[in-house]
Design a protein around this motif. Structure first.
Motif, short mmCIF file in Angstrom:
data_model
loop_
_atom_site.label_atom_id
_atom_site.label_comp_id
_atom_site.label_asym_id
_atom_site.label_seq_id
_atom_site.Cartn_x
_atom_site.Cartn_y
_atom_site.Cartn_z
N ARG A 61 0.80 -1.26 0.14
CA ARG A 61 -0.13 0.05 -0.27
C ARG A 61 0.89 1.31 0.02
O ARG A 61 2.17 1.06 0.28
CB ARG A 61 -0.62 0.23 1.29
N GLY A 62 0.37 2.39 -0.17
CA GLY A 62 1.00 3.46 -0.21
C GLY A 62 1.52 4.21 -1.64
O GLY A 62 1.46 3.59 -2.60
N SER A 63 2.11 5.23 -1.25
CA SER A 63 2.53 6.10 -2.57
C SER A 63 3.93 5.64 -3.11
O SER A 63 4.78 5.00 -2.14
CB SER A 63 2.70 7.59 -2.24
N LEU A 64 4.00 5.63 -4.46
CA LEU A 64 5.61 5.05 -5.02
C LEU A 64 6.15 6.31 -5.35
O LEU A 64 7.44 6.24 -5.60
CB LEU A 64 5.23 4.34 -6.15
N PHE A 65 5.60 7.57 -5.78
CA PHE A 65 6.20 8.55 -5.92
C PHE A 65 6.21 9.94 -5.21
O PHE A 65 5.53 9.97 -4.29
CB PHE A 65 5.53 9.19 -7.44
N MET A 66 7.13 10.77 -5.38
CA MET A 66 7.07 12.01 -4.54
C MET A 66 5.89 12.83 -4.85
O MET A 66 5.12 12.68 -5.83
CB MET A 66 8.43 12.65 -5.03
N PRO A 67 5.66 13.78 -4.04
CA PRO A 67 4.50 14.69 -4.25
C PRO A 67 4.50 15.42 -5.78
O PRO A 67 5.52 15.09 -6.59
CB PRO A 67 4.66 15.89 -3.24
N ASN A 68 3.44 15.92 -5.88
CA ASN A 68 3.16 16.39 -7.38
C ASN A 68 4.24 17.08 -8.13
O ASN A 68 4.88 17.87 -7.40
CB ASN A 68 1.92 17.27 -7.27
N PHE A 69 4.39 16.82 -9.40
CA PHE A 69 5.57 17.49 -10.05
C PHE A 69 4.53 19.13 -10.42
O PHE A 69 3.28 19.11 -10.28
CB PHE A 69 5.60 17.06 -11.34
N LYS A 70 5.43 19.87 -10.70
CA LYS A 70 5.15 21.28 -10.79
C LYS A 70 5.74 21.87 -12.13
O LYS A 70 6.74 21.72 -12.08
CB LYS A 70 4.89 22.14 -9.89
N ARG A 71 5.18 22.70 -12.86
CA ARG A 71 5.74 23.62 -13.84
C ARG A 71 5.93 24.92 -13.19
O ARG A 71 5.15 25.49 -12.38
CB ARG A 71 5.00 23.83 -15.07
N GLU A 143 29.99 24.72 -6.63
CA GLU A 143 29.71 24.61 -5.37
C GLU A 143 28.44 25.48 -4.77
O GLU A 143 28.03 25.54 -3.63
CB GLU A 143 30.98 24.94 -4.44
N GLN A 144 28.14 26.48 -5.76
CA GLN A 144 26.97 27.24 -5.19
C GLN A 144 25.68 26.41 -5.28
O GLN A 144 25.22 25.67 -6.08
CB GLN A 144 26.72 28.48 -6.40
N GLU A 145 25.02 26.78 -3.91
CA GLU A 145 23.82 26.17 -3.98
C GLU A 145 22.54 27.22 -4.35
O GLU A 145 22.52 28.50 -4.24
CB GLU A 145 23.43 25.96 -2.65
N LEU A 146 21.60 26.49 -5.05
CA LEU A 146 20.48 27.48 -5.49
C LEU A 146 19.46 28.08 -4.26
O LEU A 146 19.26 27.30 -3.55
CB LEU A 146 19.50 26.77 -6.52
N PRO A 147 19.13 29.38 -4.30
CA PRO A 147 18.43 29.84 -3.16
C PRO A 147 16.99 29.17 -3.28
O PRO A 147 16.53 28.67 -4.20
CB PRO A 147 18.16 31.06 -3.48
N GLU A 148 16.24 29.02 -2.04
CA GLU A 148 15.02 28.37 -1.83
C GLU A 148 13.90 28.73 -3.03
O GLU A 148 13.39 28.22 -3.40
CB GLU A 148 14.61 28.27 -0.70
N SER A 149 13.94 30.13 -3.11
CA SER A 149 13.04 30.65 -4.30
C SER A 149 13.04 30.52 -5.53
O SER A 149 12.31 30.61 -6.26
CB SER A 149 13.16 32.36 -4.07
N PHE A 150 14.28 29.85 -5.81
CA PHE A 150 14.61 29.16 -7.46
C PHE A 150 13.98 27.78 -7.34
O PHE A 150 14.00 27.40 -8.57
CB PHE A 150 16.08 29.35 -7.56
N LYS A 151 13.97 26.92 -6.42
CA LYS A 151 13.76 25.79 -6.59
C LYS A 151 12.19 25.51 -6.65
O LYS A 151 11.23 26.12 -6.24
CB LYS A 151 14.24 24.75 -5.34
N LEU A 152 11.96 24.12 -7.42
CA LEU A 152 10.66 23.67 -7.58
C LEU A 152 10.27 23.10 -6.06
O LEU A 152 11.19 22.65 -5.65
CB LEU A 152 10.61 22.81 -8.57
N SER A 153 9.22 22.88 -5.86
CA SER A 153 8.79 22.43 -4.56
C SER A 153 9.25 20.87 -4.58
O SER A 153 9.12 20.14 -5.58
CB SER A 153 7.42 22.27 -4.15
N GLY A 154 9.68 20.33 -3.50
CA GLY A 154 10.09 18.81 -3.40
C GLY A 154 11.81 18.67 -3.83
O GLY A 154 12.15 17.68 -3.81
N SER A 155 12.15 19.81 -4.16
CA SER A 155 13.73 19.80 -4.58
C SER A 155 14.75 19.42 -3.15
O SER A 155 14.36 20.19 -2.38
CB SER A 155 13.95 20.99 -5.39
#
Length: 155
Positions: A61-71, A143-155
Motif C-alpha cells: 500500500r502507499g505512494s510510489l512517487f514523490m509529491p506532485n510535479f509542478k511547472r 559549489e553554489q547552492e540555488l536559493p530556495e526561491s529558485f527551487k521547485l517544491s520537493g527539490s
C-alpha cells in the motif's frame, strides 16, 4: 533541458491527436489556459494507475512517487542561467555522485555531445555563448547552492 510548448501549441497537438485517434463530432477543444490542467490530470491518472497496479502486484500500500510535479515559469535570464546549473548539480545534492560530470544521465553530457537529442542543445550553448563558456560556467559554479526561491517544491 527540454523546451515546454505554450498552452496554445499543446492544445493544437492535443486536438490533432484526438482527431487522429477517434474523429468525433462531440470533441471540443479545451479553453485557453485549461491545457496545463488537462496535462497535469492526465499524468496524475497515469501515475495513479501505475501505483495501483504495482501495489496490487507487490501486495503493498502507499505512494510510489514523490509529491506532485509542478511547472514553474522561467521569468528572468538570471533564473534560467541558475536553473541550468542547478539541474546539473542535482545528482550531487541527492548523493548520487560527487561531481556533476560523473553522473552519466545528466543533460550536461547531451549538451556537449554531437549525438542526436531532443534537448535544445544549441539554445543552451548559445545562451552561454559557446561550449567552452558553458563548461566554464558549470564548473565555476559547481559549489553554489540555488536559493530556495529558485527551487521547485520537493527539490
Amino acid at each position: 533541458m527540454v523546451r515546454i510548448r505554450s498552452d496554445k501549441a499543446l492544445q493544437k497537438a492535443h486536438l490533432l491527436f484526438q482527431l487522429e485517434k477517434a474523429p468525433s463530432p462531440k470533441f471540443t477543444p479545451l479553453a485557453e489556459g485549461e491545457f496545463s490542467q488537462f496535462l497535469s490530470k492526465t499524468f496524475g491518472n497515469l501515475l495513479s494507475s501505475y501505483t495501483l497496479s504495482f501495489n496490487r502486484q507487490q501486495n503493498r500500500r502507499g505512494s510510489l512517487f514523490m509529491p506532485n510535479f509542478k511547472r514553474k515559469q522561467i521569468d528572468s535570464e538570471h533564473y534560467y542561467t541558475r536553473l541550468i546549473r542547478y539541474i546539473h548539480r542535482n545528482p550531487i545534492h541527492h548523493g548520487f555522485t560527487t561531481t556533476f560530470t560523473e553522473w552519466e544521465f545528466s543533460s550536461y553530457h547531451s549538451i556537449l555531445s554531437t549525438k542526436p537529442t531532443r534537448l535544445c542543445r544549441s539554445e543552451v550553448v548559445d545562451w552561454f555563448g559557446s561550449k567552452e563558456a558553458f563548461i566554464t560556467s558549470q564548473q565555476a559554479h559547481e559549489e553554489q547552492e540555488l536559493p530556495e526561491s529558485f527551487k521547485l517544491s520537493g527539490s
